[in-house]
Write a protein that holds these residues in place. Sequence first.
Motif, short mmCIF file in Angstrom:
data_model
loop_
_atom_site.label_atom_id
_atom_site.label_comp_id
_atom_site.label_asym_id
_atom_site.label_seq_id
_atom_site.Cartn_x
_atom_site.Cartn_y
_atom_site.Cartn_z
N SER A 15 0.85 -1.20 0.00
CA SER A 15 0.00 0.00 0.00
C SER A 15 0.88 1.24 0.00
CB SER A 15 -0.91 0.00 1.23
OG SER A 15 -0.14 -0.06 2.41
N GLY A 16 0.44 2.28 -0.68
CA GLY A 16 1.22 3.50 -0.72
C GLY A 16 0.56 4.53 -1.62
N ASP A 17 1.33 5.58 -1.95
CA ASP A 17 0.79 6.65 -2.78
C ASP A 17 0.93 6.31 -4.26
OD1 ASP A 17 3.47 6.80 -3.16
OD2 ASP A 17 3.74 8.76 -2.20
N GLY A 18 0.70 7.31 -5.10
CA GLY A 18 0.79 7.11 -6.53
C GLY A 18 2.18 6.71 -6.98
N PHE A 19 3.21 7.19 -6.27
CA PHE A 19 4.57 6.82 -6.65
C PHE A 19 4.84 5.35 -6.38
CE2 PHE A 19 9.23 6.72 -6.25
CZ PHE A 19 9.56 7.30 -7.46
N ALA A 20 4.24 4.79 -5.32
CA ALA A 20 4.37 3.36 -5.05
C ALA A 20 3.74 2.55 -6.18
CB ALA A 20 3.73 3.01 -3.71
N ARG A 45 7.21 6.50 -19.98
CA ARG A 45 5.82 6.40 -20.43
C ARG A 45 4.92 5.90 -19.31
NH1 ARG A 45 6.44 3.74 -26.53
NH2 ARG A 45 7.39 5.59 -27.50
N VAL A 46 5.41 4.96 -18.52
CA VAL A 46 4.63 4.48 -17.37
C VAL A 46 4.37 5.62 -16.40
CG1 VAL A 46 4.70 3.01 -15.32
CG2 VAL A 46 5.37 2.07 -17.53
N GLY A 47 5.42 6.45 -16.15
CA GLY A 47 5.25 7.59 -15.27
C GLY A 47 4.23 8.58 -15.79
N ALA A 48 4.25 8.82 -17.11
CA ALA A 48 3.29 9.76 -17.70
C ALA A 48 1.86 9.24 -17.57
CB ALA A 48 3.64 9.99 -19.17
#
Length: 341
Positions: A15-20, A45-48
Amino acid sequence: TRDLVRWCTRLRAFSGDGFARFQEAVDTFTLREPDYERWRVLVQRVGAVLGVAAARVDQYIDQHSPGVVKTGRTLKIGRAALTVDKAAPAGEQMPFADTHHSRRLLERIAACVRLGEPALLMGETGTGKTTVVQHLAALAGRTLSVFNLSQQSDASDLLGGFRPVDIGLIALRLRESFDALFARTVSVRKNAAFLDKARAAFGKRDWKRLIGLYRAALKNARQMLVAAREQLNETQGEPPSTKRARLTAASVGELAEEWDAFERHLSEFEAMRGAKMAFSFVEGALVKAARTGAWILLDEVNLASPETLACLGGLLQRERSLLLAETGTRVACHPEFRLFA
């Protein structure tokens, strides 16, 4: 589809935030790409898609260095937390280059261990793949077996097969199994005299007496387990008594199954006790690790033939198990068993 399911499983476990979510997506969808530049584009691309700022993605690619913290029985490597097994014998500490690249690889492998996923490490010879797994096993206090595969390897090297063995070796394995099971069922201190008789019979190779003693212990253990099960049924919902606090319905059932398995092995030993030599199924390294909950690393797995690797199929399923064709039995994997290649 399989990768998508894996990603969802990882999101539920970590569990975590969007960065996780971004980190799990990177490890799930991009690590098969061997070319660095293409991999970097995939990560961007995954980050975008997941709404992670481009600057933070670049920082993750170039500078991410997860911390390695060991506190008591907890080993935390970045986002992955493992339980340290202090009961395992301490292995020899190997030299390890603690770089940011090796830490990232440690974190990724630890995440696989945390989720019970098999891990395949790809790269040129001598780049530290085996060393990283050995270092993680040492940190987590786990027993790691390294098995080197080659073009001459076959399934029997991993699974085992029938071999001519001395009857005393079979008796030794039976004794080790009995001693461990006996200690989990009754008090060793109170039954020291009985154990001394069993050890004396083993030392004299008096198999008839040894079998008789083991059958008497088997009978008493079953009676005790039946009584314990009845007591648990009667006291259901009440606080456990200190005398039988360690026995639960699950442990009683587990012990009963193990005593049944011991009786089968005892009957097999009784059938062959008159011979000096006998054929017995000798477990391979993979079966031993799966049964005992050890870790195993299959080195140079790319050299093995497809027929040899076919025996690993059951370990890649949700219900992990190994089929032993020579005995017609299926070995369920221990929950702590981990496979690396």
